[in-house]
Write a protein that holds these residues in place. Structure first.
Motif, PDB file in Angstrom:
ATOM      1  N   GLY A  77      26.443  49.257  28.117  1.00 45.94           N
ATOM      2  CA  GLY A  77      27.292  49.854  29.152  1.00 45.94           C
ATOM      3  C   GLY A  77      28.027  48.831  30.000  1.00 45.94           C
ATOM      4  N   ASP A  78      27.588  47.560  29.983  1.00 52.86           N
ATOM      5  CA  ASP A  78      28.293  46.516  30.741  1.00 52.86           C
ATOM      6  C   ASP A  78      29.739  46.396  30.250  1.00 52.86           C
ATOM      7  N   TRP A  79      30.620  46.028  31.160  1.00 48.01           N
ATOM      8  CA  TRP A  79      32.018  45.789  30.801  1.00 48.01           C
ATOM      9  C   TRP A  79      32.209  44.318  30.458  1.00 48.01           C
ATOM     10  N   ILE A  80      33.139  44.085  29.520  1.00 51.53           N
ATOM     11  CA  ILE A  80      33.393  42.717  29.037  1.00 51.53           C
ATOM     12  C   ILE A  80      34.734  42.237  29.582  1.00 51.53           C
ATOM     13  N   TYR A  81      34.715  41.056  30.217  1.00 53.02           N
ATOM     14  CA  TYR A  81      35.913  40.510  30.860  1.00 53.02           C
ATOM     15  C   TYR A  81      36.234  39.112  30.352  1.00 53.02           C
ATOM     16  N   VAL A  82      37.524  38.760  30.473  1.00 50.03           N
ATOM     17  CA  VAL A  82      37.902  37.344  30.384  1.00 50.03           C
ATOM     18  C   VAL A  82      38.654  36.984  31.666  1.00 50.03           C
ATOM     19  N   THR A  83      38.618  35.695  32.026  1.00 57.05           N
ATOM     20  CA  THR A  83      39.203  35.270  33.306  1.00 57.05           C
ATOM     21  C   THR A  83      40.689  34.917  33.222  1.00 57.05           C
ATOM     22  N   TYR A 143      40.864  31.576  18.290  1.00 50.94           N
ATOM     23  CA  TYR A 143      41.067  30.162  18.558  1.00 50.94           C
ATOM     24  C   TYR A 143      40.397  29.833  19.884  1.00 50.94           C
ATOM     25  N   GLY A 144      39.844  28.687  20.000  1.00 48.65           N
ATOM     26  CA  GLY A 144      39.191  28.352  21.263  1.00 48.65           C
ATOM     27  C   GLY A 144      40.082  27.478  22.115  1.00 48.65           C
ATOM     28  N   ASP A 145      39.451  26.598  22.875  1.00 49.13           N
ATOM     29  CA  ASP A 145      40.128  25.505  23.562  1.00 49.13           C
ATOM     30  C   ASP A 145      40.916  25.895  24.802  1.00 49.13           C
ATOM     31  N   ASP A 146      40.865  27.190  25.217  1.00 50.43           N
ATOM     32  CA  ASP A 146      41.560  27.558  26.458  1.00 50.43           C
ATOM     33  C   ASP A 146      40.644  27.406  27.675  1.00 50.43           C
ATOM     34  N   TYR A 147      39.340  27.536  27.436  1.00 54.90           N
ATOM     35  CA  TYR A 147      38.338  27.339  28.488  1.00 54.90           C
ATOM     36  C   TYR A 147      38.423  28.346  29.627  1.00 54.90           C
ATOM     37  N   GLU A 148      38.782  29.591  29.250  1.00 55.66           N
ATOM     38  CA  GLU A 148      38.534  30.696  30.165  1.00 55.66           C
ATOM     39  C   GLU A 148      37.064  31.102  30.022  1.00 55.66           C
ATOM     40  N   LEU A 149      36.567  31.870  30.986  1.00 54.87           N
ATOM     41  CA  LEU A 149      35.208  32.401  30.871  1.00 54.87           C
ATOM     42  C   LEU A 149      35.252  33.814  30.315  1.00 54.87           C
ATOM     43  N   LEU A 150      34.240  34.134  29.545  1.00 54.99           N
ATOM     44  CA  LEU A 150      33.985  35.491  29.059  1.00 54.99           C
ATOM     45  C   LEU A 150      32.721  35.925  29.778  1.00 54.99           C
ATOM     46  N   PHE A 151      32.751  37.110  30.407  1.00 58.20           N
ATOM     47  CA  PHE A 151      31.515  37.538  31.099  1.00 58.20           C
ATOM     48  C   PHE A 151      31.328  39.033  31.006  1.00 58.20           C
ATOM     49  N   THR A 152      30.111  39.480  31.292  1.00 59.15           N
ATOM     50  CA  THR A 152      29.810  40.907  31.313  1.00 59.15           C
ATOM     51  C   THR A 152      29.303  41.284  32.700  1.00 59.15           C
ATOM     52  N   VAL A 153      29.598  42.530  33.086  1.00 59.90           N
ATOM     53  CA  VAL A 153      29.180  42.995  34.418  1.00 59.90           C
ATOM     54  C   VAL A 153      28.866  44.489  34.324  1.00 59.90           C
ATOM     55  N   SER A 154      27.883  44.909  35.112  1.00 58.68           N
ATOM     56  CA  SER A 154      27.498  46.324  35.080  1.00 58.68           C
ATOM     57  C   SER A 154      28.592  47.186  35.694  1.00 58.68           C
ATOM     58  N   ASP A 155      28.586  48.463  35.356  1.00 61.69           N
ATOM     59  CA  ASP A 155      29.577  49.398  35.882  1.00 61.69           C
ATOM     60  C   ASP A 155      29.537  49.427  37.418  1.00 61.69           C
TER      61      ASP A 155
END
Lengths: 320, 320
Positions: free
Chosen positions: B150-156, B258-270
Motif C-alpha cells: 500500500g505504500d506509495w513509490i516516489y522519485v525526487t 539507466y542510472g547515474d542521475d542520483y535521484e532518490l527512490l523512496f516509499t511512504v505510507s498513505d
C-alpha cells in the motif's frame, strides 16, 4: 557472473559478524556504532598491480596483504581494528583467483576481529583500495608529533625482508631457498603489529608504521615533532635471510630504506623504556632500540659502528 | 612532483575543517568523533576510466562526480555527510588536470560541509575510490527493507538525463545543443539529494539512490522488503532534454533502466504521503509519485498509460 552474484558468493555472509555492526553489506551504506568516549581512526591504502605487487602474486597473499597494510596504519595509532570497506577493481572474473583472494582477506579479517562491511566491485585494471576503521579511547591515539629530546627510538622487529624478496626477484639474485622462502613469506603475509600498537598507547611518545622505509618514516616523526635523531645502523635488527647477503652496504640499504615490512617505529621516554620493553615482551614482541631523539635542528644522523654512514636514498616514492 | 608534495599542494590545508575532526591528513590515520546517540553510515564507490567515465571528462566534473556519487549513498540512508577518504590512482602528474580535479572535489565537499580527512595517492591506471562517512541518529536510518503493501513509490526528480548524455555521445545522436548541454551538466555535476534524505528520515518507509537505474534499484527494495510493485512509466518524470527524443521507447528505456542521475527512490505510507510531499517542497524538492507497493509475490509490474509495458533490460552490470 554478475556483480551482485560476485558479492553474494565471496563476501556476503562470510567472515565475522561484530555486535557493533547494525547493517553490513547490502544497503546503500553500512551502519555501525562507535563506543562512547572513543575516537574513530580511519585510514586508506591502495595497491595497484605492477606498482605494489607483481601480476603473479599468489591471490591469497594479495588478499591478506591489502588488509594487513591498512591494519598496520591502525596499529600505528594504537587503534583497535573494527571495520573494512573494500574498493575492488578487477579486469575479469576468475573464480579460482577470487576464491583464493577472498580467502586471504577473510582469514586475516577474522584473525584481527574486523568485519568487511561494504565496498564496490568494478571492472578495470587490478586495483584494490581498502578503507579501515578502528577505535581508540579519547585522547590516547599515538601520533607522529610527540617525540621529545632524549626519547629512545625503537622498532618492533627485523627490517628489510620485503625489500629482499622484491629485489631478489627483480635483480635475479641467487639466494638460498630457505632464505628466499622466508623473505617472500614476510612480503606476502605481513603481520600488522596490532597488539603492540595497543600496548604502546599512552606510553610511547610517537609511533608510525614502516611502510616507506625506516629512514623515510622516521623523518615524518622528526618533522612533525620538531626534533632530530641519531640512528645506529648496526643496531637495526635484520633476519637471517637478510644477513645471508654478503654485501653489507646492500643489506643496510634494504633494512634502512626499503619499506613493506610493516613493523612499528616508536619513541619512548627514558623513564618508560624498561617498563614498555617488558610489557611488549609479554605479547611476544621484542623491540630493539636503534637510536635516540636529539635536539639538533631536525637533522637525522646515521652511524654505523659509531662511524658516520652516508644516508641511503630513502623510501619508495610515487611519481618521483 | 613527489607524492607528499602532491598531497600538500592539492589536499592539505584546503577545504573545510570540521570541529569533529581531531586529526586530518598527515598521520597514519585520521581521528574523528561521532556524536553520542548516533550511528556511523559508511559507503564506498569506485570510478574507473573507460568504465564510468570517458578519458576526456572535464577533470573538475570528475572530482565533483566521484564525491557526489558517494554522498548520494549517504543521502539514501538519511545520513548527514561528514568525512571523506580518497584513494586516488593516477597515471601521471598533470598539474593543470589535478588543479581542476581537486577544485571539483573541494567545491562539492565544501558545499555539503564534508572534510577530506585522508587517503592514498598511487601511480597506475586512473581509478578513484572514495569512502564516505556520515552520521545518522540511532535507529533513524532509511533502509531498503521497510516498504510495505500500500505504500506509495516516489522519485525526487527527473530521470534519464545522464543516460542521454552518455548514449548521445556513444551513438552520435543529433540533439539540440541546449538539451545536450543540460544532459551533460546532469551527468557531470549530479546533485546528491542530501537534504531530501534527511527530510525522509523517520517518515519514508524505505529509500535507495538511483545509481543503476530505476527498475534495478527498485528491485532491491522489493527483494529486501519482500513486496511487489506497480510502476506507471508515463508518470516517471523526465526533462525537456529527454522529452526531445522522438522515440518513446528509447525515452522510457533511458528513464527506467539507466542510472547515474542520483535521484532518490523512496516509499511512504498513505498516511504520511501528503505531509512528506509538503515537507520536501519546502526544501525545493518536488517528488513525483510513480506507483505503489503491492503484495503480489515480489513481482514488478510496469504499465504505460495503464497498458502493460515490457520491462526494459535493467541497469548497468559489471562483468555481465
Amino acid at each position: 557472473m554478475k556483480e551482485f552474484e560476485l558479492i553474494n558468493r565471496y563476501f556476503t555472509g562470510r567472515g565475522i559478524s561484530r555486535r557493533d555492526v547494525d547493517l553490513g553489506i547490502g544497503d546503500d551504506c553500512a551502519l555501525v556504532n562507535v563506543p562512547e568516549n572513543c575516537q574513530l581512526a580511519i585510514t586508506t591504502d591502495t595497491l595497484v598491480e605492477g606498482v605494489h605487487f607483481f601480476a603473479d602474486i599468489p591471490p591469497r597473499a594479495l588478499g591478506h596483504r591489502v588488509i594487513a597494510v591498512n591494519l598496520s596504519d591502525l596499529a600505528a595509532m594504537g587503534a583497535e581494528p573494527a571495520w573494512l570497506s573494500i574498493g575492488l577493481t578487477l579486469p575479469n572474473i576468475d573464480a579460482q583467483w577470487l576464491e583464493a583472494f577472498t580467502d586471504g582477506m577473510h582469514e586475516i579479517a577474522e584473525y584481527y576481529n574486523v568485519q568487511i562491511i561494504g565496498g564496490d566491485t568494478t571492472q578495470g585494471p587490478l586495483t584494490i583500495t581498502v578503507c579501515a576503521k578502528g577505535i581508540v579511547p579519547n585522547g590516547k591515539a599515538l601520533t607522529r608529533s610527540g617525540a621529545r629530546n632524549g626519547d629512545w627510538i625503537y622498532v618492533t622487529g627485523p627490517l628489510g625482508d620485503a625489500g629482499l624478496a622484491i629485489e631478489a626477484r627483480k635483480q635475479g639474485w641467487s639466494i638460498a631457498p630457505v632464505h628466499l622462502k622466508n623473505a617472500n613469506e614476510r612480503f606476502f603475509y605481513p603481520s600488522p603489529r596490532v597488539a603492540a600498537g595497543q600496548v604502546l598507547r599512552g606510553v610511547a611518545t610517537s609511533a608510525i608504521d614502516i611502510s616507506d622505509g625506516l629512514l623515510a618514516d622516521l623523518s615524518h616523526i622528526l618533522k612533525q615533532s620538531g626534533v632530530g635523531a641519531v640512528i645506529h645502523a648496526d643496531k637495526v635488527p635484520t633476519s637471517a635471510a637478510l644477513n645471508s647477503l654478503d654485501n653489507d652496504e646492500l643489506r643496510l640499504q634494504l633494512a634502512l630504506a626499503y619499506g613493506d615490512d610493516y613493523e612499528l617505529l616508536f619513541t619512548v621516554s627514558d623513564d618508560n623504556k624498561n617498563m614498555l620493553e617488558a610489557k611488549l615482551n609479554q605479547y611476544g614482541v621484542e623491540p630493539v632500540c636503534i637510536g635516540q631523539i636529539v635536539n639538533n635542528d631536525g637533522r637525522l644522523e646515521l652511524l654505523n659502528n659509531n662511524q658516520p654512514w652516508p644516508l641511503p636514498e630513502v623510501g619508495f616514492e610515487h611519481f618521483s
